[in-house]
Enzyme design. Structure first.
Site, mmCIF file in Angstrom:
data_model
loop_
_atom_site.group_PDB
_atom_site.id
_atom_site.type_symbol
_atom_site.label_atom_id
_atom_site.label_comp_id
_atom_site.label_asym_id
_atom_site.label_seq_id
_atom_site.Cartn_x
_atom_site.Cartn_y
_atom_site.Cartn_z
ATOM 1 N N ASN A 114 20.430 22.078 -28.217
ATOM 2 C CA ASN A 114 20.866 20.516 -28.412
ATOM 3 C C ASN A 114 19.753 19.874 -29.986
ATOM 4 O O ASN A 114 20.183 19.462 -30.870
ATOM 5 C CB ASN A 114 21.256 19.597 -27.158
ATOM 6 C CG ASN A 114 20.903 20.136 -26.112
ATOM 7 O OD1 ASN A 114 22.900 20.786 -26.557
ATOM 8 N ND2 ASN A 114 21.167 19.572 -25.230
ATOM 9 N N ASP B 171 20.318 25.562 -24.498
ATOM 10 C CA ASP B 171 19.153 25.341 -25.651
ATOM 11 C C ASP B 171 20.256 24.917 -26.971
ATOM 12 O O ASP B 171 20.927 25.505 -27.203
ATOM 13 C CB ASP B 171 18.322 26.210 -25.354
ATOM 14 C CG ASP B 171 16.903 26.441 -26.354
ATOM 15 O OD1 ASP B 171 16.618 24.700 -26.634
ATOM 16 O OD2 ASP B 171 16.576 26.876 -26.519
ATOM 17 N N SER C 123 13.432 20.374 -17.796
ATOM 18 C CA SER C 123 11.665 21.549 -17.024
ATOM 19 C C SER C 123 11.111 20.653 -16.394
ATOM 20 O O SER C 123 11.098 19.539 -17.516
ATOM 21 C CB SER C 123 11.563 23.054 -18.194
ATOM 22 O OG SER C 123 11.750 22.295 -18.837
ATOM 23 N N ASN D 39 9.529 19.890 -19.564
ATOM 24 C CA ASN D 39 10.125 18.336 -20.890
ATOM 25 C C ASN D 39 9.725 17.762 -20.494
ATOM 26 O O ASN D 39 9.730 16.416 -21.644
ATOM 27 C CB ASN D 39 11.688 18.687 -20.266
ATOM 28 C CG ASN D 39 12.156 19.926 -21.008
ATOM 29 O OD1 ASN D 39 13.380 20.422 -20.152
ATOM 30 N ND2 ASN D 39 11.715 21.068 -21.974
ATOM 31 N N SER E 27 11.647 30.588 -20.648
ATOM 32 C CA SER E 27 11.973 29.247 -20.261
ATOM 33 C C SER E 27 11.011 29.224 -19.156
ATOM 34 O O SER E 27 11.287 27.516 -18.475
ATOM 35 C CB SER E 27 11.567 28.858 -21.176
ATOM 36 O OG SER E 27 12.175 28.614 -22.492
HETATM 37 C C1 FPP Z 1 16.892 22.219 -24.396
HETATM 38 O O1 FPP Z 1 17.534 21.805 -25.672
HETATM 39 C C2 FPP Z 1 18.121 21.342 -23.828
HETATM 40 C C3 FPP Z 1 17.937 20.290 -23.442
HETATM 41 C C4 FPP Z 1 16.193 20.665 -22.683
HETATM 42 C C5 FPP Z 1 18.346 19.119 -22.108
HETATM 43 C C6 FPP Z 1 19.743 19.731 -21.961
HETATM 44 C C7 FPP Z 1 20.465 18.821 -21.312
HETATM 45 C C8 FPP Z 1 22.079 18.746 -21.550
HETATM 46 C C9 FPP Z 1 22.561 19.771 -22.013
HETATM 47 C C10 FPP Z 1 22.146 17.496 -21.368
HETATM 48 C C11 FPP Z 1 23.917 18.001 -20.268
HETATM 49 C C12 FPP Z 1 23.398 17.866 -18.508
HETATM 50 C C13 FPP Z 1 23.130 17.244 -17.671
HETATM 51 C C14 FPP Z 1 23.108 17.506 -16.229
HETATM 52 C C15 FPP Z 1 23.876 15.303 -18.063
HETATM 53 P P1 FPP Z 1 16.410 21.732 -26.986
HETATM 54 O O2 FPP Z 1 16.576 20.371 -26.888
HETATM 55 O O3 FPP Z 1 15.077 21.647 -26.417
HETATM 56 O O4 FPP Z 1 17.143 21.836 -28.771
HETATM 57 P P2 FPP Z 1 15.921 22.489 -29.916
HETATM 58 O O5 FPP Z 1 15.052 23.757 -28.804
HETATM 59 O O6 FPP Z 1 17.366 22.398 -30.513
HETATM 60 O O7 FPP Z 1 14.787 21.328 -29.988
#
Ligand code: FPP
Length: 260
Positions: free
Chosen positions: A40, A38, A83, A86, A214
């Site tokens: 990103n 989480d 998820s 998502n 989550s």
């Molecule tokens: C949650 O952070 C992250 C995700 C929903 C995606 C996770 C995916 C990766 C790390 C890409 C690499 C994985 C593969 C298998 C290619 P968020 O977007 O909810 O972050 P935020 O809470 O800061 O908005």
């Protein structure tokens, strides 16, 4: 930059990357580590970048963590990549994530295979676009005989959805006489989950400061040790994983019993 300014400009907080971690960790290791990758989006926003750039940076963290887990002899790693909830995100972010998955497998499959990684996708994979499905199938097939580390990628995964599917399959098999309704117990239920055959996670890590599961591995995490961290996933490094394992090693795991 002074410590005070670093606190204001959080992006500039010192990275732990260059701190030494041991090549071998003594003591009891978690057999299975699960990670909610989480933060990103926030990482990208702080840099004025599109969210997809955060996911791409998160992909690099995943590569680092697989390497560290392999080095330390962690047998199972499960990561939450997408998820069932998502799908509510903007379409361009969803497309970006699916493309990243395909790109990740295309670029990394050979190396993962050489390093003994066995890939398995968990979640409602049939509902994914053909390209993503085919990539995951190829990764599973190519790495099917590897056994150094088991990488489970949770994609279009939801713990509640998994439980609903399990109930339907159990009812189905009971009605066809494949199983006897009286034999339903925790062991049997575990066999009907996506994670069938995989031990429950011992350590569940969520970076980024959020304090919730989550919908991740709801059944399987019943006795997982939880570690929450403020680091955003794209900044997550070996030192952070090492700290999480050290924290795990300090816990007294009683599974409802009393300490010796
Ligand atoms: C949650 O952070 C992250 C995700 C929903 C995606 C996770 C995916 C990766 C790390 C890409 C690499 C994985 C593969 C298998 C290619 P968020 O977007 O909810 O972050 P935020 O809470 O800061 O908005």
């Amino acid at each position: 930059m002074s410590g005070f300014l670093r606190k204001i400009f959080k992006n500039e907080e010192p990275q732990e990357n260059n701190k030494k971690t041991p090549d071998v960790i003594s003591g009891t290791l978690p057999v299975h580590i699960a990670i909610i990758m989480d933060g990103n989006g926030r990482w990208a926003k702080r840099r004025g970048l599109p969210r997809t750039a955060g996911h791409r940076a998160g992909m690099e963290s995943l590569k680092r963590v697989i390497k560290s887990c392999t080095k330390w002899g962690i047998k199972y790693l499960t990561v939450y990549a997408f998820s069932t909830e998502n799908w509510k995100r903007p379409q361009d972010e969803i497309d970006g994530l699916m493309n990243l998955l395909v790109e990740y497998i295309t670029k990394e499959l050979n190396e993962m295979h050489q390093n003994g990684v066995r890939v398995r996708a968990i979640g409602n994979i049939e509902a994914l676009a053909q390209k993503a499905r085919q990539s995951l199938e190829k990764a599973e097939k190519t790495t099917a005989n590897n056994d150094k580390i088991y990488l489970q990628i949770a994609i279009n995964y939801g713990g509640r959805n998994e439980i609903v599917n399990m109930v339907k399959s159990v009812l189905d098999d009971a009605s066809q006489g494949i199983i006897n309704g009286e034999c339903i117990d925790e062991k049997l239920i575990a066999q009907y989950l996506y994670t069938s055959g995989i031990p429950d996670p011992d350590l569940l890590i969520r970076p980024s400061g959020e304090l919730r599961l989550s919908n991740f591995l709801l059944w399987q995490s019943a006795y997982a040790e939880l570690v929450f961290d403020n680091i955003l996933w794209p900044d997550y490094c070996e030192q952070d994983l090492y700290r999480a394992i050290c924290s795990f090693q300090k816990r007294s795991r009683r599974f409802g019993a009393v300490a010796d």
